[in-house]
Scaffold this motif. Structure first.
Motif, PDB file in Angstrom:
ATOM      1  N   SER A  45      48.755  69.188  19.108  1.00  0.00           N
ATOM      2  CA  SER A  45      49.146  69.734  17.807  1.00  0.00           C
ATOM      3  C   SER A  45      48.086  70.724  17.339  1.00  0.00           C
ATOM      4  CB  SER A  45      49.310  68.617  16.766  1.00  0.00           C
ATOM      5  OG  SER A  45      50.372  67.750  17.112  1.00  0.00           O
ATOM      6  N   VAL A  46      48.540  71.739  16.609  1.00  0.00           N
ATOM      7  CA  VAL A  46      47.646  72.779  16.092  1.00  0.00           C
ATOM      8  C   VAL A  46      47.895  72.922  14.590  1.00  0.00           C
ATOM      9  CG1 VAL A  46      47.004  75.217  16.221  1.00  0.00           C
ATOM     10  CG2 VAL A  46      47.637  73.990  18.309  1.00  0.00           C
ATOM     11  N   PHE A  47      46.884  72.633  13.791  1.00  0.00           N
ATOM     12  CA  PHE A  47      46.967  72.662  12.328  1.00  0.00           C
ATOM     13  C   PHE A  47      46.737  74.087  11.836  1.00  0.00           C
ATOM     14  CE2 PHE A  47      44.874  70.937   8.186  1.00  0.00           C
ATOM     15  CZ  PHE A  47      46.104  70.877   7.545  1.00  0.00           C
ATOM     16  N   VAL A  48      47.678  74.587  11.044  1.00  0.00           N
ATOM     17  CA  VAL A  48      47.585  75.949  10.497  1.00  0.00           C
ATOM     18  C   VAL A  48      47.753  75.910   8.980  1.00  0.00           C
ATOM     19  CG1 VAL A  48      48.328  77.119  12.600  1.00  0.00           C
ATOM     20  CG2 VAL A  48      50.049  76.313  10.986  1.00  0.00           C
ATOM     21  N   ASN A  49      47.709  77.086   8.361  1.00  0.00           N
ATOM     22  CA  ASN A  49      47.647  77.122   6.903  1.00  0.00           C
ATOM     23  C   ASN A  49      49.002  77.030   6.203  1.00  0.00           C
ATOM     24  OD1 ASN A  49      48.644  79.656   7.451  1.00  0.00           O
ATOM     25  ND2 ASN A  49      46.969  80.789   6.511  1.00  0.00           N
ATOM     26  N   SER A  50      50.107  77.021   6.949  1.00  0.00           N
ATOM     27  CA  SER A  50      51.425  76.858   6.330  1.00  0.00           C
ATOM     28  C   SER A  50      52.479  76.636   7.401  1.00  0.00           C
ATOM     29  CB  SER A  50      51.809  78.094   5.503  1.00  0.00           C
ATOM     30  OG  SER A  50      52.101  79.193   6.364  1.00  0.00           O
ATOM     31  N   GLY A  51      53.631  76.138   6.982  1.00  0.00           N
ATOM     32  CA  GLY A  51      54.759  76.034   7.890  1.00  0.00           C
ATOM     33  C   GLY A  51      55.241  77.398   8.352  1.00  0.00           C
ATOM     34  N   SER A  52      55.131  78.383   7.479  1.00  0.00           N
ATOM     35  CA  SER A  52      55.525  79.752   7.844  1.00  0.00           C
ATOM     36  C   SER A  52      54.628  80.300   8.943  1.00  0.00           C
ATOM     37  CB  SER A  52      55.462  80.659   6.611  1.00  0.00           C
ATOM     38  OG  SER A  52      56.401  80.250   5.642  1.00  0.00           O
ATOM     39  N   SER A  53      53.328  80.002   8.863  1.00  0.00           N
ATOM     40  CA  SER A  53      52.414  80.414   9.929  1.00  0.00           C
ATOM     41  C   SER A  53      52.729  79.685  11.228  1.00  0.00           C
ATOM     42  CB  SER A  53      50.965  80.143   9.516  1.00  0.00           C
ATOM     43  OG  SER A  53      50.583  80.983   8.444  1.00  0.00           O
ATOM     44  N   ALA A  54      53.152  78.432  11.104  1.00  0.00           N
ATOM     45  CA  ALA A  54      53.575  77.687  12.291  1.00  0.00           C
ATOM     46  C   ALA A  54      54.755  78.389  12.961  1.00  0.00           C
ATOM     47  CB  ALA A  54      53.942  76.254  11.910  1.00  0.00           C
ATOM     48  N   MET A 201      44.354  80.178  20.308  1.00  0.00           N
ATOM     49  CA  MET A 201      43.858  81.553  20.270  1.00  0.00           C
ATOM     50  C   MET A 201      44.587  82.368  19.199  1.00  0.00           C
ATOM     51  SD  MET A 201      43.076  82.609  24.241  1.00  0.00           S
ATOM     52  CE  MET A 201      44.505  81.854  25.027  1.00  0.00           C
ATOM     53  N   LEU A 202      45.902  82.242  19.159  1.00  0.00           N
ATOM     54  CA  LEU A 202      46.685  82.989  18.167  1.00  0.00           C
ATOM     55  C   LEU A 202      46.283  82.617  16.745  1.00  0.00           C
ATOM     56  CD1 LEU A 202      50.254  82.771  19.763  1.00  0.00           C
ATOM     57  CD2 LEU A 202      48.792  84.803  19.641  1.00  0.00           C
ATOM     58  N   ARG A 203      45.922  81.367  16.534  1.00  0.00           N
ATOM     59  CA  ARG A 203      45.512  80.895  15.205  1.00  0.00           C
ATOM     60  C   ARG A 203      44.234  81.579  14.727  1.00  0.00           C
ATOM     61  NH1 ARG A 203      44.081  74.557  14.554  1.00  0.00           N
ATOM     62  NH2 ARG A 203      42.631  75.123  16.212  1.00  0.00           N
ATOM     63  N   TYR A 235      44.667  88.506  22.327  1.00  0.00           N
ATOM     64  CA  TYR A 235      45.939  88.900  21.722  1.00  0.00           C
ATOM     65  C   TYR A 235      45.690  89.545  20.358  1.00  0.00           C
ATOM     66  CZ  TYR A 235      47.538  85.452  25.134  1.00  0.00           C
ATOM     67  OH  TYR A 235      47.761  84.753  26.294  1.00  0.00           O
ATOM     68  N   PRO A 236      46.560  90.470  19.933  1.00  0.00           N
ATOM     69  CA  PRO A 236      46.455  91.024  18.572  1.00  0.00           C
ATOM     70  C   PRO A 236      47.013  90.002  17.582  1.00  0.00           C
ATOM     71  CG  PRO A 236      48.356  91.960  19.672  1.00  0.00           C
ATOM     72  CD  PRO A 236      47.673  91.064  20.681  1.00  0.00           C
ATOM     73  N   ALA A 237      46.210  89.021  17.234  1.00  0.00           N
ATOM     74  CA  ALA A 237      46.723  87.813  16.583  1.00  0.00           C
ATOM     75  C   ALA A 237      46.367  87.738  15.107  1.00  0.00           C
ATOM     76  CB  ALA A 237      46.223  86.588  17.348  1.00  0.00           C
ATOM     77  N   TYR A 238      46.125  86.536  14.621  1.00  0.00           N
ATOM     78  CA  TYR A 238      46.080  86.267  13.190  1.00  0.00           C
ATOM     79  C   TYR A 238      44.887  85.388  12.838  1.00  0.00           C
ATOM     80  CZ  TYR A 238      50.883  87.251  14.539  1.00  0.00           C
ATOM     81  OH  TYR A 238      51.995  87.807  15.107  1.00  0.00           O
ATOM     82  N   ASN A 239      44.653  85.231  11.558  1.00  0.00           N
ATOM     83  CA  ASN A 239      43.747  84.195  11.067  1.00  0.00           C
ATOM     84  C   ASN A 239      44.554  83.285  10.156  1.00  0.00           C
ATOM     85  OD1 ASN A 239      41.749  82.556  10.067  1.00  0.00           O
ATOM     86  ND2 ASN A 239      40.841  84.099   8.754  1.00  0.00           N
ATOM     87  N   VAL A 240      45.064  82.209  10.730  1.00  0.00           N
ATOM     88  CA  VAL A 240      45.905  81.276   9.957  1.00  0.00           C
ATOM     89  C   VAL A 240      45.357  79.856  10.082  1.00  0.00           C
ATOM     90  CG1 VAL A 240      47.991  82.695  10.018  1.00  0.00           C
ATOM     91  CG2 VAL A 240      47.539  81.107  11.893  1.00  0.00           C
ATOM     92  N   ARG A 241      44.027  79.756  10.221  1.00  0.00           N
ATOM     93  CA  ARG A 241      43.397  78.444  10.319  1.00  0.00           C
ATOM     94  C   ARG A 241      43.526  77.682   9.010  1.00  0.00           C
ATOM     95  NH1 ARG A 241      37.825  80.965  12.514  1.00  0.00           N
ATOM     96  NH2 ARG A 241      38.319  82.220  10.683  1.00  0.00           N
ATOM     97  N   ASN A 242      43.447  76.369   9.108  1.00  0.00           N
ATOM     98  CA  ASN A 242      43.353  75.539   7.920  1.00  0.00           C
ATOM     99  C   ASN A 242      41.916  75.050   7.789  1.00  0.00           C
ATOM    100  OD1 ASN A 242      44.148  73.861   5.639  1.00  0.00           O
ATOM    101  ND2 ASN A 242      46.221  73.992   6.465  1.00  0.00           N
ATOM    102  N   ASN A 243      41.658  74.109   6.887  1.00  0.00           N
ATOM    103  CA  ASN A 243      40.276  73.732   6.603  1.00  0.00           C
ATOM    104  C   ASN A 243      40.117  72.211   6.526  1.00  0.00           C
ATOM    105  OD1 ASN A 243      40.715  72.853   3.715  1.00  0.00           O
ATOM    106  ND2 ASN A 243      41.381  74.986   3.562  1.00  0.00           N
ATOM    107  N   GLU A 244      38.868  71.788   6.403  1.00  0.00           N
ATOM    108  CA  GLU A 244      38.531  70.368   6.406  1.00  0.00           C
ATOM    109  C   GLU A 244      39.108  69.611   5.213  1.00  0.00           C
ATOM    110  OE1 GLU A 244      35.865  68.799   9.076  1.00  0.00           O
ATOM    111  OE2 GLU A 244      37.597  70.048   9.589  1.00  0.00           O
TER     112      GLU A 244
END
Length: 386
Positions: A45-54, A201-203, A235-244
């Motif tokens: 699983s990969v945690f991101v900042n929103s369902g839309s980013s997922a 990587m994309l995240r 990849y020409p990707a994004y910054n959609v990380r989440n936080n602690e």
């Protein structure tokens, strides 16, 4: 939704804030990902900042794996499902719904798959299961990927397996009103190690070092000796990380998710069993459901009755959303009309009924039976026009 961030959640955050000065993505994010994977029944699983980013990263990964083509999409869903398809250069092929589960029509899916189809992006709406054995066998025989949007259906099941474990990838939203909330947040799940590494990587800007695969990282470093080893962007990707902080909330909420889901399903049964089936639809496939919100759909097509219903609900203080998921029929939205001018709304009668005459009403674990019955009694007493 009421009380979705509990006092205990807040206390866990306070304790964490007092003990550390590191808040960006770190060990708690990794811990939440592992705990979520175990709960769901997937490897990664990969945690991101929103369902839309997922959604966005899922379609980006699909593009890397499969190239361009068509993706079958629901007409009843949140905008980001379809937007992510368009943003990654796929052509969305719209599918009408099955009124008994509000998901994509199985018959329509089978009719619209072609040699250009890369995936079926299926949304499980409002906690209902949208899968069948026949559909899964058909997609497998055609070698078509299934992508599951489970943003409204945490914990719902098909043949005793949780939704989100059947497809190549699956997406979850942890927005404030959902079954589990990290206030904002989302998760992408898969059983593929390769996809997992691509998603990581994309995240994070497409950086190779984020893959977590040292062998792969060293191969790319050796091929790019003119680049700093820590700053190679694959990849020409994004910054959609989440936080602690949000991971702390997610870990704590996961402890009570199963219990809350049982209450939600029980609430749905009370609602449907006490709603007047002559006025409203009650015949849904509820097996394995993990209800997100009560479906309230008028049986008859009548704008006069619809307006009367909305007037009465507002006056009585019942909060509602017309169109159910995402505001109803997505092909009526300006962004679709502007891009795809040859689509005929008349080809999608089932979703259009929901668009005009369907609603959802909030369901949450602290909602009492007394309150549900009171709402049903009020709705049943409305005297509609013939």
């Amino acid at each position: 939704m009421e009380n979705n961030i509990s006092k205990d959640d807040k206390n866990k955050l306070i304790t964490f804030l007092k003990k550390t000065n590191s808040f960006t993505q770190s060990k708690n994010v990794i811990s939440f990902e592992k705990k979520w994977s175990k709960w769901l029944g997937v490897k990664y699983s990969v945690f991101v900042n929103s369902g839309s980013s997922a959604n966005l990263l899922t379609m980006s990964a699909l593009k890397i794996l499969e190239g361009s083509g068509d993706v079958l999409v629901p007409t009843l869903t949140w905008i980001s499902d379809i937007a992510s398809v368009i943003q990654n250069g796929f052509k969305p092929i719209f599918i009408d719904i099955n009124p008994k589960n509000l998901s994509m029509s199985e018959d329509e899916i089978k009719k619209k798959i072609t040699k250009n189809t890369k995936a079926v992006f299926l949304s499980h709406i409002q906690g209902f299961n949208g899968l069948s054995n026949n559909l899964l066998k058909f997609l497998k025989s055609k070698k078509i990927h299934l992508i599951e949007d489970v943003c409204e259906s945490h914990g719902a099941k098909f043949i005793n397996k949780k939704l989100g474990t059947f497809g190549l990838m699956s997406n979850f939203s942890f927005y404030y009103a959902h079954h589990l909330s990290t206030i904002e947040g989302g998760m992408i799940c898969t059983n593929s190690k390769k996809i997992y590494e691509i998603l990581k990587m994309l995240r994070s800007h497409g950086m190779v070092r984020e893959s977590g695969n040292k062998k792969y990282e060293n191969e790319i470093i050796n091929k790019n000796k003119d680049l700093s080893p820590k700053f190679i962007f694959m990849y020409p990707a994004y910054n959609v990380r989440n936080n602690e902080l949000q991971a702390i909330i997610g870990i704590n909420q996961l402890k009570r998710l199963d219990k809350n889901n049982k209450i939600r399903s029980k609430n749905l049964n009370i609602f449907l069993n006490n709603l007047n089936s002559k006025k409203y639809r009650t015949n849904y496939n509820t097996i394995g459901n993990s209800n997100y919100a009560f479906p309230l759909v008028l049986n008859k097509k009548s704008f006069k009755n619809r307006d009367l219903l909305e007037f009465k609900m507002k006056k009585f203080g019942i909060e509602f959303r017309r169109g159910n998921a995402g505001g109803g029929n997505q092909i009526r939205q300006p962004y679709i009309k502007n891009l795809f001018k040859d689509i005929k709304i008349s080809d999608f009668p089932q979703v259009d009924h929901i668009h005009h005459f369907g609603y959802y009403i909030g369901n949450y674990p602290s909602l009492t039976k007394k309150k549900i019955l009171k709402v049903c009694e009020f709705l049943n007493k409305i005297e509609f026009y013939e």
